[in-house]
Design an enzyme around this catalytic site. Structure first.
Site, PDB file in Angstrom:
ATOM      1  N   TYR A  80     -23.429   7.904  72.935  1.00 60.68           N
ATOM      2  CA  TYR A  80     -24.421   7.195  73.773  1.00 60.68           C
ATOM      3  C   TYR A  80     -25.755   7.936  73.714  1.00 60.68           C
ATOM      4  CZ  TYR A  80     -27.304   6.451  77.814  1.00 60.68           C
ATOM      5  OH  TYR A  80     -28.395   6.251  78.610  1.00 60.68           O
ATOM      6  N   LYS A 118     -29.707   6.950  71.995  1.00 54.64           N
ATOM      7  CA  LYS A 118     -31.023   7.038  72.645  1.00 54.64           C
ATOM      8  C   LYS A 118     -31.988   7.826  71.760  1.00 54.64           C
ATOM      9  CE  LYS A 118     -30.459   4.657  76.345  1.00 54.64           C
ATOM     10  NZ  LYS A 118     -31.199   3.397  76.492  1.00 54.64           N
ATOM     11  N   SER A 161     -33.404   8.702  77.876  1.00 50.88           N
ATOM     12  CA  SER A 161     -32.591   9.479  78.811  1.00 50.88           C
ATOM     13  C   SER A 161     -32.761  10.973  78.600  1.00 50.88           C
ATOM     14  CB  SER A 161     -31.115   9.111  78.603  1.00 50.88           C
ATOM     15  OG  SER A 161     -30.275  10.003  79.302  1.00 50.88           O
TER      16      SER A 161
END
Ligand code: WQD
Length: 337
Positions: free
Chosen positions: A150, A154, A125
């Protein structure tokens, strides 16, 4: 090719499975159904005419995942989508996010090494860039401290992949998505909605549908042309097609590097207010909105330098903003009824 698709009935995953089938590949979907709907398998069959293999697997359970690899001994490559992905939820429940997203990836790589499956495309991302120092942001930009657990999962998964590729025969392409939006032209698959939407476009379409009274525009005092945040919105089908290109690049061993990363964006920063205008232009429906204070954790502006993906993957986002908005609206009407 036999492609294991983890999280393959999720938003990006399901659109990628459709494109895989359309190109004659044989996808094997695993998903734990935590935030996806098994009905998507039927929808994929309806779109493509071919029913993909589906296995309910909890990737955090190593034995379960190992059993899957035993059952399907001819996997040529993996596309790893499976992850919890809500920014706000990750702030409230960091341990759930670190456990789920990291354990699933470690278990997957251990199984890939054991069963000599050496190609993986990883769903990453643009969040890893945080607030970029220069725009458009390219793949060599400093990866900033993540804005959320989050986003950190990644970044950590990318590091796990880099280190694993160094000492195994595994080769990886990480794709850093910017803001995927829209839905398949059939309106049979789209962004799974379970409760109030977190992202801008589903919130716009639910407002248009009458499910939400109005859209709150988070922040209008940013240092941007109209004061609202800039993002690089890209059609989910363009994102899906990039995964096919990445799989083919790995299979043909086109790069001497064992780990590569590419931005998946259009390369244009669009403001929230301009997104509202784009939706209204595409659908003829006015969106009621209110300017409210900033949302914590939002970056002011982020959009992609796409030249590396354009050249190395021979891929370019092709679908217009109008098509993104129109397909998002068709999807809303399909699920809204
Ligand atoms: C876009 C813009 C909001 C809702 C997230 C994840 C990122 C990636 C893409 C997975 C922002 C504004 C939003 C609303 C608003 N996901 N907005 N009112 O935050 O750019 O990125 O999705 O990889 O990791 O962080 O997407 O759609 O939430 O927000 O004004 O009701 O719309 O402030 O500027 P975001 P988003």
């Amino acid at each position: 090719m036999n492609i294991l698709v983890t999280g393959g009935i999720g938003y990006i995953g399901s659109h990628t499975v459709v494109e895989l089938i359309n190109r004659g590949h044989n996808p094997i979907i695993i998903d734990n159904l935590v935030n996806s709907d098994i009905e998507v398998v039927n929808r994929i069959e309806k779109i493509t005419g071919k029913r993909p293999i589906f296995e309910k697997v909890e990737m955090c359970n190593f034995n379960e995942l190992q059993g899957l690899f035993r059952k399907y001994p001819n996997i040529d490559a993996v596309i790893h989508f499976a992850a919890l992905l809500l920014v706000e939820e990750s702030v409230e429940e960091p341990l759930i996010y670190y456990h789920n997203n990291l354990t699933a990836t470690v278990n997957l790589l251990q199984c890939m090494a054991e069963f000599e499956v050496n190609n993986i495309v990883f769903s990453s991302s643009c969040t890893v860039y945080g607030e970029p120092d220069t725009l458009p942001v390219d793949e060599f930009a400093t990866v900033k401290p993540a804005m959320s657990p989050y986003g950190n999962t990644k970044k950590i998964c990318e590091d796990i992949l880099v280190d694993t590729c160094k000492v195994t025969d595994i080769r990886c392409i990480a794709l850093r998505y910017f803001n995927p939006i829209g839905a398949h032209e059939t309106a049979l698959i789209g962004e799974f909605q379970d409760g109030p939407p977190h992202h801008l476009v589903p919130y716009i379409t639910e407002t248009a549908f009458g499910k939400r009274e109005k859209l709150r525009v988070f922040g209008s005092d940013y240092n941007t042309p109209d004061g609202t945040c800039l993002r690089d919105y890209i059609h989910v089908v363009d994102v899906a097609i990039a995964h096919i290109a990445a799989i083919e690049r790995l299979k043909e061993k086109k790069s001497e590097k064992s780990f590569e990363v590419f931005n998946l964006g259009v390369g244009i920063g669009i403001s929230v207010l301009d997104m509202i205008k784009a939706f209204e232009k595409a659908t003829g429906i006015a969106i009621k909105y209110e300017l409210v204070p900033r949302r914590p954790g939002d970056v002011e502006a982020v959009y992609a330098d796409t030249r590396l993906a354009n050249s190395a993957l021979n891929w370019k986002a092709e679908r217009s903003l109008e098509e993104m908005m129109r397909s998002a609206w068709e999807w809303e009407k399909a699920i809204g009824k």
